[in-house]
Design a protein around this motif. Structure first.
Motif, PDB file in Angstrom:
ATOM      1  N   ALA A  55       3.216  -5.424  -6.049  1.00 11.50           N
ATOM      2  CA  ALA A  55       2.635  -4.362  -6.837  1.00 11.50           C
ATOM      3  C   ALA A  55       2.416  -3.028  -5.675  1.00 11.50           C
ATOM      4  N   ARG A  56       2.434  -1.908  -6.256  1.00 16.26           N
ATOM      5  CA  ARG A  56       2.347  -0.727  -5.312  1.00 16.26           C
ATOM      6  C   ARG A  56       0.979  -0.030  -5.620  1.00 16.26           C
ATOM      7  N   ALA A  57       0.021  -0.149  -4.520  1.00 16.96           N
ATOM      8  CA  ALA A  57      -1.308   0.408  -5.070  1.00 16.96           C
ATOM      9  C   ALA A  57      -1.371   1.674  -4.065  1.00 16.96           C
ATOM     10  N   GLY A  58      -2.141   2.710  -4.717  1.00 17.97           N
ATOM     11  CA  GLY A  58      -2.233   4.057  -4.046  1.00 17.97           C
ATOM     12  C   GLY A  58      -3.440   4.505  -4.372  1.00 17.97           C
ATOM     13  N   TYR A  59      -3.621   5.237  -5.310  1.00 19.90           N
ATOM     14  CA  TYR A  59      -4.880   5.939  -5.773  1.00 19.90           C
ATOM     15  C   TYR A  59      -6.236   5.135  -5.644  1.00 19.90           C
ATOM     16  N   ALA A  60      -6.236   3.964  -6.074  1.00 14.74           N
ATOM     17  CA  ALA A  60      -7.299   3.192  -6.319  1.00 14.74           C
ATOM     18  C   ALA A  60      -7.801   2.597  -4.751  1.00 14.74           C
ATOM     19  N   VAL A  87      10.762   4.188   1.820  1.00  8.81           N
ATOM     20  CA  VAL A  87      10.836   5.539   1.695  1.00  8.81           C
ATOM     21  C   VAL A  87      11.192   5.855   0.201  1.00  8.81           C
ATOM     22  N   LEU A  88      10.154   6.343  -0.577  1.00 10.84           N
ATOM     23  CA  LEU A  88      10.215   6.476  -2.062  1.00 10.84           C
ATOM     24  C   LEU A  88      11.332   7.476  -2.407  1.00 10.84           C
ATOM     25  N   ASN A  89      11.426   8.816  -1.664  1.00 17.50           N
ATOM     26  CA  ASN A  89      12.170   9.817  -2.198  1.00 17.50           C
ATOM     27  C   ASN A  89      13.577   9.574  -1.830  1.00 17.50           C
ATOM     28  N   GLY A 108      -7.964  13.761  -9.196  1.00 21.43           N
ATOM     29  CA  GLY A 108      -8.456  13.042  -8.273  1.00 21.43           C
ATOM     30  C   GLY A 108      -7.445  13.103  -7.170  1.00 21.43           C
ATOM     31  N   TYR A 109      -6.284  12.705  -7.511  1.00 24.54           N
ATOM     32  CA  TYR A 109      -5.152  12.601  -6.596  1.00 24.54           C
ATOM     33  C   TYR A 109      -4.861  13.823  -5.855  1.00 24.54           C
ATOM     34  N   GLU A 110      -4.910  15.067  -6.578  1.00 23.96           N
ATOM     35  CA  GLU A 110      -4.791  16.195  -5.819  1.00 23.96           C
ATOM     36  C   GLU A 110      -5.972  16.647  -5.169  1.00 23.96           C
ATOM     37  N   LEU A 164      14.161  -4.440  -6.515  1.00 22.72           N
ATOM     38  CA  LEU A 164      14.226  -3.492  -7.443  1.00 22.72           C
ATOM     39  C   LEU A 164      12.972  -3.263  -8.330  1.00 22.72           C
ATOM     40  N   MET A 165      12.806  -1.592  -8.338  1.00 20.25           N
ATOM     41  CA  MET A 165      11.748  -1.084  -8.523  1.00 20.25           C
ATOM     42  C   MET A 165      11.777  -0.032  -9.674  1.00 20.25           C
ATOM     43  N   SER A 166      10.690   0.414 -10.447  1.00 20.01           N
ATOM     44  CA  SER A 166      10.735   1.411 -11.517  1.00 20.01           C
ATOM     45  C   SER A 166       8.974   1.982 -11.210  1.00 20.01           C
ATOM     46  N   HIS A 167       8.978   3.090 -11.871  1.00 16.07           N
ATOM     47  CA  HIS A 167       7.735   3.777 -11.790  1.00 16.07           C
ATOM     48  C   HIS A 167       7.030   4.041 -13.029  1.00 16.07           C
ATOM     49  N   LEU A 168       5.752   3.768 -13.382  1.00 13.14           N
ATOM     50  CA  LEU A 168       5.436   3.806 -14.689  1.00 13.14           C
ATOM     51  C   LEU A 168       4.856   5.454 -15.019  1.00 13.14           C
ATOM     52  N   ALA A 184       0.830  -0.941  -0.051  1.00  9.44           N
ATOM     53  CA  ALA A 184      -0.024  -0.036  -0.146  1.00  9.44           C
ATOM     54  C   ALA A 184       0.926   1.337   0.024  1.00  9.44           C
ATOM     55  N   VAL A 185       0.540   2.086  -0.835  1.00 12.76           N
ATOM     56  CA  VAL A 185       1.287   3.566  -1.065  1.00 12.76           C
ATOM     57  C   VAL A 185       0.546   4.245  -0.118  1.00 12.76           C
ATOM     58  N   VAL A 186       0.975   4.959   1.088  1.00  6.85           N
ATOM     59  CA  VAL A 186       0.369   5.687   1.945  1.00  6.85           C
ATOM     60  C   VAL A 186       1.097   7.122   2.125  1.00  6.85           C
ATOM     61  N   ALA A 211       4.377  -2.171 -10.977  1.00  7.19           N
ATOM     62  CA  ALA A 211       2.892  -1.462 -11.226  1.00  7.19           C
ATOM     63  C   ALA A 211       2.342  -0.638 -10.035  1.00  7.19           C
ATOM     64  N   ASN A 212       1.936   0.414 -10.404  1.00  3.12           N
ATOM     65  CA  ASN A 212       1.020   1.117  -9.504  1.00  3.12           C
ATOM     66  C   ASN A 212      -0.497   0.700  -9.767  1.00  3.12           C
ATOM     67  N   SER A 213      -1.452   1.564  -9.135  1.00  2.00           N
ATOM     68  CA  SER A 213      -2.790   1.102  -9.226  1.00  2.00           C
ATOM     69  C   SER A 213      -3.315   0.782 -10.566  1.00  2.00           C
ATOM     70  N   SER A 214      -2.923   1.846 -11.623  1.00  2.00           N
ATOM     71  CA  SER A 214      -3.267   1.522 -13.103  1.00  2.00           C
ATOM     72  C   SER A 214      -2.546   0.285 -13.603  1.00  2.00           C
ATOM     73  N   ASN A 256      12.647   9.858 -15.557  1.00  2.00           N
ATOM     74  CA  ASN A 256      13.593  11.024 -15.387  1.00  2.00           C
ATOM     75  C   ASN A 256      13.405  11.814 -14.167  1.00  2.00           C
ATOM     76  N   ARG A 257      13.217  11.164 -12.982  1.00  2.00           N
ATOM     77  CA  ARG A 257      12.847  11.941 -11.789  1.00  2.00           C
ATOM     78  C   ARG A 257      13.647  11.620 -10.825  1.00  2.00           C
ATOM     79  N   LEU A 258      13.725  10.226 -10.506  1.00  2.00           N
ATOM     80  CA  LEU A 258      14.180   9.583  -9.442  1.00  2.00           C
ATOM     81  C   LEU A 258      14.919   8.153 -10.172  1.00  2.00           C
ATOM     82  N   ALA A 274      -1.433   9.213   3.652  1.00  2.00           N
ATOM     83  CA  ALA A 274      -2.434   8.438   3.166  1.00  2.00           C
ATOM     84  C   ALA A 274      -3.079   9.161   2.235  1.00  2.00           C
ATOM     85  N   TYR A 275      -2.711   9.777   1.161  1.00  2.00           N
ATOM     86  CA  TYR A 275      -3.386  10.573   0.189  1.00  2.00           C
ATOM     87  C   TYR A 275      -4.416  11.645   1.043  1.00  2.00           C
ATOM     88  N   GLY A 276      -3.881  12.091   2.124  1.00  2.00           N
ATOM     89  CA  GLY A 276      -4.863  13.052   2.641  1.00  2.00           C
ATOM     90  C   GLY A 276      -6.001  12.255   3.624  1.00  2.00           C
TER      91      GLY A 276
HETATM   92  C1  LIG Z   1       2.646   7.303  -5.705  1.00  2.00           C
HETATM   93  C2  LIG Z   1       3.413   6.211  -6.353  1.00  2.00           C
HETATM   94  C3  LIG Z   1       2.717   4.944  -6.390  1.00  2.00           C
HETATM   95  C4  LIG Z   1       1.207   4.749  -6.204  1.00  2.00           C
HETATM   96  O1  LIG Z   1       0.697   5.344  -7.500  1.00  2.00           O
HETATM   97  P1  LIG Z   1      -0.767   5.263  -7.604  1.00  2.00           P
HETATM   98  O2  LIG Z   1      -1.164   5.643  -8.905  1.00  2.00           O
HETATM   99  O3  LIG Z   1      -1.450   6.261  -6.733  1.00  2.00           O
HETATM  100  O4  LIG Z   1      -1.349   3.766  -7.475  1.00  2.00           O
HETATM  101  C5  LIG Z   1       3.472   4.050  -6.797  1.00  2.00           C
HETATM  102  N1  LIG Z   1       4.732   3.978  -6.843  1.00  2.00           N
HETATM  103  C6  LIG Z   1       5.447   5.144  -6.718  1.00  2.00           C
HETATM  104  C7  LIG Z   1       7.114   5.091  -7.065  1.00  2.00           C
HETATM  105  C8  LIG Z   1       4.870   6.202  -6.333  1.00  2.00           C
HETATM  106  O5  LIG Z   1       5.533   7.651  -6.302  1.00  2.00           O
END
Ligand SMILES: *Cc1c(COP(=O)(O)O)cnc(C)c1O
Length: 378
Positions: A217-222, A86-88, A359-361, A164-168, A38-40, A201-204, A138-140, A44-46
């Motif tokens: 998987a890393r689920a946030g928004y959904a 910690v993603l950042n 909706g995220y914002e 080992l991760m990457s982000h879509l 869970a991405v919190v 994978a994120n939510s989408s 091209n961010r992190l 936790a997205y507010g």
């Molecule tokens: C925010 C984030 C997610 C979650 O993405 P959602 O679209 O909210 O599911 C997953 N991975 C990384 C690296 C993120 O920054």
């Protein structure tokens, strides 16, 4: 759920933890046989780290992602056994604070890897961290060449590369070819470090056939009710509902103007209702209902009053929003009755669209003045 609380409460934010739990189970099942984290981040997205983490932990979620170390510390207070990434990443000098917090940095550059490895060597313990590889954002993230160099470097033995991760970049848009390129780039990166669990994978991404979930998987928004598949029906249950009481109702004549700078002009006799919510509550001013917005068909904010969609008129003020309730049932458009700002047809994605954002914002801007009600388990 009419009423919106007692007479002293201008606006109520209801957070349905039962729906959150149901969304978690759906995403977990979709991600299987991969695990689901869970991405919190961002409280936790507010919606509140503590109640969200408690709910997800009770459902069996064991791995969490946050953006900042301070968020990891707060999370650990609720779930001391949780695995927290910690993603950042790691700022210079921060490694020992991560050790103290029992948090895992997501390492995105060779400098960060070196800092973490040095900290582990000093402690004599190979502590876990994730490696983030760059595939298109091209961010992190480590450049693929740096990852290749790392694969044969003794640095890798100094700590435990646990993920080992990457982000879509555009997983919510199936027509965007970037996702396929990223999946290919990630597969190539994995060949350098084939034994490390992988996460893309994120939510989408979870909702797409063509995006492997790998090991995690890393689920946030959904989780929070957002639609991971825009353009298709939302499979998630709504988690957030925002209701505000009508504080005043007035009738105005054709030609009367509303709000700061008179940016909306009544085209005919109209009935207006005023709500105690504004941009100070995180409701975007960009959702204002101006004359220009009306002429160009720009989407503008709206609320539901007695089930009728009532557009915002005039600019969103700091503490107030005015609606045109002329077409709402008279009995519902009274002083003290309730307008729905988020909920039913005005789902998160629709509210974001009407404010020119996503909706995220909307979620992460939800302000501190709302009376928060948590319903459901946890
Ligand atoms: C925010 C984030 C997610 C979650 O993405 P959602 O679209 O909210 O599911 C997953 N991975 C990384 C690296 C993120 O920054």
């Amino acid at each position: 759920m009419a009423g919106g609380g007692s007479g002293t409460i201008p606006a109520t934010l209801t957070i349905d933890l039962g729906a959150l739990a149901a969304n978690w189970r759906l995403l977990r099942d979709r991600a299987a046989p991969a695990g689901c984290a869970a991405v919190v981040k961002a409280d936790a997205y507010g919606l509140g780290t503590a109640p969200v983490v408690r709910t997800l932990w009770a459902e069996g979620c064991r791995t969490f992602f946050v953006a900042h170390l301070s968020e990891a510390v707060r999370l650990k207070a609720e779930a001391p056994e949780a695995v927290v990434y910690v993603l950042n990443g790691l700022l210079p000098g921060a490694a020992s604070a991560f050790v103290e917090a029992d948090a895992r940095p997501v390492l995105g550059s060779l400098d960060e890897v070196q800092d973490w490895a040095a900290c582990c060597v000093a402690l004599g313990r190979p502590l876990a961290a994730a490696l983030h590889v760059e595939t298109g954002m091209n961010r992190l993230g480590l450049a693929p060449a740096d990852l290749a160099a790392l694969a044969t470097s003794p640095l890798l033995g100094a700590f435990e590369p646990a993920l080992l991760m990457s982000h879509l970049v555009a997983a919510e848009d199936p027509s965007d070819p970037t996702s396929a390129r990223q999946v290919a780039a990630f597969a190539a990166a994995r060949e350098h470090l084939p034994s490390i669990p992988a996460s893309l994978a994120n939510s989408s991404g979870i909702s797409r056939e063509d995006c492997p979930a790998y090991d995690l998987a890393r689920a946030g928004y959904a989780l929070y009710g957002g639609n991971p598949t825009p353009g298709e029906p939302n499979p998630m249950r709504p988690v957030v509902r925002l209701e505000a009481r009508i504080v005043q109702v007035r009738d105005i004549e054709a030609g009367a103007r509303v709000g700061y700078n008179g940016r909306w002009t009544a085209p005919s006799r109209r009935r207006l209702a005023t709500l105690s919510v504004g941009y100070a509550d995180g409701y975007p001013r960009a959702a204002s209902g101006t004359d220009e917005a009306g002429r160009s068909d720009t989407p503008r904010g709206a609320a539901l009053v007695g089930g009728a969609l009532c557009p915002f008129v005039g600019t969103v003020s700091m503490d107030l929003i005015v609606l045109d309730v002329t077409d709402a049932p008279i009995a519902a458009a009274r002083r003290g009755s309730t307008a729905v700002l988020i909920g039913d047809a005005l789902n998160l994605d629709e509210v974001g669209r009407r404010a020119g954002t996503i909706g995220y914002e909307i979620l992460t801007s939800l302000g501190p003045r709302y009376e928060r009600r948590y319903v459901g388990p946890a």
